[in-house]
Design a protein around this motif. Structure first.
Motif, PDB file in Angstrom:
ATOM      1  N   LYS A 214       0.800  -1.236   0.000  1.00 44.07           N
ATOM      2  CA  LYS A 214       0.000   0.000   0.000  1.00 44.07           C
ATOM      3  C   LYS A 214       0.827   1.277   0.000  1.00 44.07           C
ATOM      4  O   LYS A 214       0.353   2.322  -0.440  1.00 44.07           O
ATOM      5  CB  LYS A 214      -0.940   0.007   1.201  1.00 44.07           C
ATOM      6  N   GLY A 226      -3.534   3.507  -3.280  1.00 46.74           N
ATOM      7  CA  GLY A 226      -4.524   2.463  -3.567  1.00 46.74           C
ATOM      8  C   GLY A 226      -3.871   1.097  -3.668  1.00 46.74           C
ATOM      9  O   GLY A 226      -4.549   0.076  -3.642  1.00 46.74           O
ATOM     10  N   ASN A 285     -13.801  -4.922   1.983  1.00 45.89           N
ATOM     11  CA  ASN A 285     -14.179  -4.257   0.741  1.00 45.89           C
ATOM     12  C   ASN A 285     -15.218  -5.145   0.075  1.00 45.89           C
ATOM     13  O   ASN A 285     -15.156  -6.370   0.194  1.00 45.89           O
ATOM     14  CB  ASN A 285     -12.971  -4.073  -0.188  1.00 45.89           C
ATOM     15  N   ARG A 287     -15.811  -5.664  -3.076  1.00 53.75           N
ATOM     16  CA  ARG A 287     -15.446  -5.739  -4.491  1.00 53.75           C
ATOM     17  C   ARG A 287     -14.086  -6.400  -4.600  1.00 53.75           C
ATOM     18  O   ARG A 287     -13.440  -6.659  -3.588  1.00 53.75           O
ATOM     19  CB  ARG A 287     -15.364  -4.305  -5.023  1.00 53.75           C
ATOM     20  N   GLY A 289     -10.141  -6.516  -5.149  1.00 48.75           N
ATOM     21  CA  GLY A 289      -9.074  -5.581  -4.803  1.00 48.75           C
ATOM     22  C   GLY A 289      -8.329  -5.133  -6.051  1.00 48.75           C
ATOM     23  O   GLY A 289      -8.266  -5.859  -7.033  1.00 48.75           O
ATOM     24  N   ASP A 290      -7.781  -3.971  -5.975  1.00 51.90           N
ATOM     25  CA  ASP A 290      -6.982  -3.452  -7.075  1.00 51.90           C
ATOM     26  C   ASP A 290      -5.669  -2.965  -6.467  1.00 51.90           C
ATOM     27  O   ASP A 290      -5.704  -2.029  -5.681  1.00 51.90           O
ATOM     28  CB  ASP A 290      -7.751  -2.303  -7.739  1.00 51.90           C
ATOM     29  N   PRO A 291      -4.540  -3.592  -6.673  1.00 45.43           N
ATOM     30  CA  PRO A 291      -4.179  -4.504  -7.768  1.00 45.43           C
ATOM     31  C   PRO A 291      -4.198  -6.001  -7.472  1.00 45.43           C
ATOM     32  O   PRO A 291      -3.672  -6.767  -8.299  1.00 45.43           O
ATOM     33  CB  PRO A 291      -2.748  -4.058  -8.071  1.00 45.43           C
TER      34      PRO A 291
HETATM   35  N1  GLY Z   1      -5.759  -2.988  -2.906  1.00 47.22           N
HETATM   36  C1  GLY Z   1      -6.591  -2.405  -1.959  1.00 47.22           C
HETATM   37  C2  GLY Z   1      -7.973  -2.215  -2.385  1.00 47.22           C
HETATM   38  O1  GLY Z   1      -8.385  -2.661  -3.450  1.00 47.22           O
HETATM   39  O2  GLY Z   1      -8.718  -1.595  -1.657  1.00 47.22           O
END
Ligand code: GLY
Ligand code: AMP
Length: 421
Positions: A214, A226, A285, A287, A289-291
């Motif tokens: 992070k 993010g 979360n 949804r 995760g990104d990435p």
């Molecule tokens: N990688 C953290 C997030 O998607 O919130």
């Protein structure tokens, strides 16, 4: 099967790339998508917050399944709008999405059901928050209740920093309404991991773990972002630990949500801290995760289309997901200045060359087309992802691809996956 993906970042590119490989797919759309996604899907210019526009499109094209990527449309009730009109959706209802859109709702649910998480207090005015801090010991974590584009958490190593964070959120209103109420919680120590599970509200299918990075700079220094890179699997999540998280975290959460009339359907992402007292939930979360999604998609062998459909229809079976055992790693290339201010519109070179490397996928996050050229259009620009026989191999491959790609001000971490080596 006609599928629409809502979103236009790196996570959605990875989902689009994977879904495009399904033999069941007849047509893939993405709203609004990006130039990378455009290679696998027809991109339609509808914004992720344009619920009515998306519903109209789904009706017009008779979409069989809508896969919602980001949290904002989920928190705004897009899944409810679609299901109430008889359309199938991968992604939770507005009431279930409160697990992410209200940290206070989430913490209270965890507390009520004895699910391990940091001790916390809730405040709706700055005065009582300051008063309580006087009696606390640093470090503490100050969190805005609502969505804040991933920036609503301030880890404070001193009480002065914590007082300042309370003032910025509640008086300076840096997160607007999202900071009307705040949480002050105990600061946990340990290694952070992301465990995600598919669920239709009853059945649960845990995915292989992933680890995000992070902080903006090497060695986990610098401001929170993010996510600057991720890899999967994660050796510190042993099969025993994974079973413990399933039993103590996911199962009670899913059951509690159903009992509260907020049945959860979609993917549930648990951000966990592996502390000396066992795994604790940092956040949920609602949804992908990104990435984290980028390396996960490189490793999933099963066809996602029927899996997503079974979640949407409430028919998720316990047939395990098939994984490529090889590790995968994603290195995020960001705009200079991110997560602070950054410029956009910088031409990106070397994409074609990097894409030719074996076992490499360059997922687009913040990109756009300008005069026939791919240019930067966001903070996180690309997720350069590779798979290899070992983590070192995957890592070398990802960085080889990164070295071929150039744009003005490009910034990336050079140590993604260091904990796994
Ligand atoms: N990688 C953290 C997030 O998607 O919130
Ligand atoms: P969140 O948006 O809730 O994931 O928080 C962002 C980051 O803040 C997390 O990934 C952690 O690194 C950190 N964080 C959140 N809560 C805590 C906590 N109670 N103790 C230590 N770090 C935390």
């Amino acid at each position: 099967m006609k599928i629409l993906i809502v979103g236009g970042g790196g996570r959605e590119h990875a989902l689009a790339w994977k879904l495009a490989q399904s033999p069941l797919l007849t047509k893939l759309y993405c709203a609004p998508g990006n130039p990378g996604i455009a290679r696998h899907a027809e991109c339609v210019q509808i914004g992720v917050q344009d619920n009515m526009g998306i519903v109209r499109f789904v009706r017009e094209k008779q979409i069989d399944l809508t896969v919602i990527g980001p949290e904002d449309p989920l928190a705004m009730g897009l899944a409810d709008e679609l299901t109430s009109k008889g359309f199938k959706v991968f992604g939770p209802s507005q009431a279930a999405a409160e697990l992410e859109s209200s940290k206070i709702f989430c913490k209270k649910l965890l507390h009520k059901h004895d699910i391990p998480t940091a001790a916390f207090k809730v405040f709706d005015d700055a005065h009582s928050a300051h008063e309580s801090l006087e009696k606390s010991l640093a470090p503490v974590v100050v969190k805005a209740d609502g969505l804040a584009k991933g920036k609503g958490v301030i880890v404070c190593s001193t009480l002065a920093e914590a007082h300042n964070a309370v003032n910025e959120i509640m008086k300076g209103r840096i997160f607007g309404k999202s900071g009307d109420r705040i949480i002050i919680e105990e600061c946990l120590r340990g290694e952070e991991v992301s465990l995600l599970a598919l669920t239709d509200g009853k059945a649960l299918l845990l995915l292989d773990p992933a680890q995000d990075h992070k902080r903006a700079l090497d060695g986990d220094e610098g401001p929170n972002t993010g996510g600057m890179g991720a890899y999967s699997p994660v050796a510190s999540i042993t099969p025993e630990l994974r079973a413990e998280v399933e039993r103590r975290v996911f199962v009670p959460t899913i059951h509690a949500m159903r009992r509260e009339g907020r049945r959860y359907q979609g993917v549930l992402y648990a951000g966990l801290m592996l502390t000396s007292n066992g795994p604790q939930v940092l956040e949920y979360n609602v949804r992908w995760g990104d990435p984290e999604t980028q390396p996960l998609m490189m490793r999933i062998k099963s066809d996602l289309a029927p899996l997503f459909m079974s979640v949407a229809e409430g028919k998720l079976s316990d047939t395990p997901i098939e994984w490529d055992p090889r590790p995968s790693i994603c290195v995020v290339m960001a705009s200079g200045g991110y997560p602070g201010e950054y410029q956009t519109g910088k031409p990106i070179e070397g994409l074609e060359k990097a894409a030719k490397l074996k076992d490499v996928m360059v997922f687009h996050a913040g990109t756009a087309m300008s005069q026939g050229c791919v240019v930067t259009a966001g903070g996180r620009v690309l997720g350069v992802t590779a798979i290899g026989d070992t983590i070192a191999d995957a890592r070398a491959r990802a960085y080889e691809a990164v070295s071929m790609i150039h744009f003005d001000g490009a910034h990336y971490r050079r140590d993604i996956g260091y904990r796994a080596l």
